[in-house]
Write an enzyme that holds these catalytic residues in place. Structure first.
Site, PDB file in Angstrom:
ATOM      1  N   ASP A  23       0.877  -1.291   0.137  1.00 24.90           N
ATOM      2  CA  ASP A  23      -0.005   0.004  -0.179  1.00 24.90           C
ATOM      3  C   ASP A  23       0.826   1.428  -0.012  1.00 24.90           C
ATOM      4  OD1 ASP A  23      -2.122   1.910   0.262  1.00 24.90           O
ATOM      5  OD2 ASP A  23      -2.995   0.931   2.079  1.00 24.90           O
ATOM      6  N   HIS A 217      -8.804  -1.521   8.141  1.00 31.90           N
ATOM      7  CA  HIS A 217      -7.877  -0.707   7.512  1.00 31.90           C
ATOM      8  C   HIS A 217      -8.240   0.738   7.479  1.00 31.90           C
ATOM      9  CE1 HIS A 217      -4.647  -0.499   4.047  1.00 31.90           C
ATOM     10  NE2 HIS A 217      -5.392   0.584   3.871  1.00 31.90           N
ATOM     11  N   HIS A 219      -7.137   5.001   7.723  1.00 35.00           N
ATOM     12  CA  HIS A 219      -6.320   6.105   7.045  1.00 35.00           C
ATOM     13  C   HIS A 219      -6.243   7.165   8.279  1.00 35.00           C
ATOM     14  CE1 HIS A 219      -5.330   4.849   2.780  1.00 35.00           C
ATOM     15  NE2 HIS A 219      -5.643   3.829   3.519  1.00 35.00           N
ATOM     16  N   CYS A 250      -4.403   5.574  -1.738  1.00 32.04           N
ATOM     17  CA  CYS A 250      -4.961   4.722  -2.796  1.00 32.04           C
ATOM     18  C   CYS A 250      -4.775   5.776  -4.134  1.00 32.04           C
ATOM     19  CB  CYS A 250      -6.484   4.613  -2.666  1.00 32.04           C
ATOM     20  SG  CYS A 250      -7.147   3.817  -4.119  1.00 32.04           S
ATOM     21  N   ASN A 259      -1.828   6.231   5.765  1.00 31.23           N
ATOM     22  CA  ASN A 259      -2.396   5.001   6.410  1.00 31.23           C
ATOM     23  C   ASN A 259      -1.769   5.526   7.984  1.00 31.23           C
ATOM     24  OD1 ASN A 259      -2.986   2.712   4.719  1.00 31.23           O
ATOM     25  ND2 ASN A 259      -1.234   3.374   3.586  1.00 31.23           N
TER      26      ASN A 259
END
Length: 316
Positions: A23, A217, A219, A250, A259
């Site tokens: 990522d 997940h 951010h 992304c 993140n």
């Protein structure tokens, strides 16, 4: 999650899944050389992390940063047999390549936002469920020990679409579970989540999927990453994705950066007496390897800058 063999390792209260090598690296313009990428993964493994997402199997013309995914997977699997090595696959073709490289765990991105889904994987959410079903079937036939999970992207909102109805998120999660995956997690792809929403949506996910309700997940795009992690923890989530130095975001969601910082997340949980099994000092050392591989790239995190408080000790 189903980590690989961790015999002789101390038990943990939460699983920190490091996603930086995938990522993080897919979101920067610079290309980390394969040797340094492997050295970074080695440093991460040394810290005690039990799960690392090391790459994604996508066409190199779309994400040239991931062109060496097979080589990186083979290195990580051979060098670190006690760690769950994971890779992202957007479709059946990617899953075939990942299995050929010996990847023990696959994660598929299924977006709850049709707009993001078309931008990210060029398929509708319904078409992605069909893709998930095909990947699960292939794994059952050719690699039955492979773990397959889904991360529901844009579960908390989308920069392209705007709000994403929670009923749509849950219905999609159920569809993915019925397609046969081991787990379905929720991803705050665009950093739009807030704690009340996180609690509410993960409670609904757990009610619908039970033990197949998966990772958070989250951010830190708007500064709420750790608060949202605590909200998820409060309602029973025990697997958390994060990225060393907060690297990533992304590339197909405008404005989606940041993140959760692995160092800060580990520091938070260990300070609370929640065992992660991760050595914070070793994570800071891994930052140095990352900096060598991506010179000039901003590295984030509050605890690495401030250092550990006097007398601080990790959870026993």
């Amino acid at each position: 999650m189903r980590p690989a063999d961790t015999t002789a390792r101390p038990s943990v209260d939460v699983l920190i899944s490091e996603v930086g090598p995938r990522d993080g690296l897919q979101s920067v313009q610079a290309h980390m050389p394969t040797a340094l990428k492997c050295a970074w993964i080695d440093a991460l493994a040394t810290s005690g992390l039990r799960e690392i997402e090391v790459g994604s199997f996508v066409p190199p013309r779309l994400l040239p940063q991931m062109a060496d995914a097979a080589q990186v997977v083979r290195h990580a699997v051979a060098r670190h047999p006690g760690i769950t090595v994971m890779a992202l696959v957007p479709n059946l073709r990617g899953a075939e390549a990942a299995l050929a490289a010996g990847t023990p765990k696959l994660t598929l991105p299924v977006s709850a936002s049709p707009a993001h889904s078309l931008a990210n994987v060029r398929k509708t959410p319904a078409a992605m469920v069909d893709e998930v079903r095909a990947v699960v079937a292939m794994c059952r036939d050719t690699a039955p020990d492979t773990v397959v999970e889904v991360g529901l992207s844009t579960a908390f909102g989308c920069t392209l679409q705007g709000p994403v109805p929670e009923d749509d998120v849950i219905a999609l999660a159920v569809a993915c579970a019925e397609a046969g995956v081991h787990e379905v997690g929720l991803s705050d792809t665009t950093g739009m989540a807030q704690p009340a929403q996180v609690r509410r949506l993960f409670r609904r996910l757990q009610q619908e999927l039970g033990p197949r309700a998966g990772a958070a997940h989250l951010h830190n795009t708007r500064g709420l990453g750790l608060a949202n992690c605590l909200a998820a923890y409060d309602v029973g989530v025990r697997t958390f994705d994060s990225s060393l130095a907060g690297l990533g975001g992304c590339p197909y969601a405008p404005g989606a950066s940041g993140n959760v910082v692995t160092e800060d997340l580990v520091y938070l949980f260990e300070s609370m007496g929640v065992r992660t099994g991760v050595d914070w000092q070793a994570l800071v050392a891994a930052r140095e390897v990352l900096a060598q591989g991506l010179p000039g790239e901003p590295l984030y995190g509050m605890s690495p800058l401030a250092g550990l408080p006097k007398g601080w000790a990790p959870a026993a």
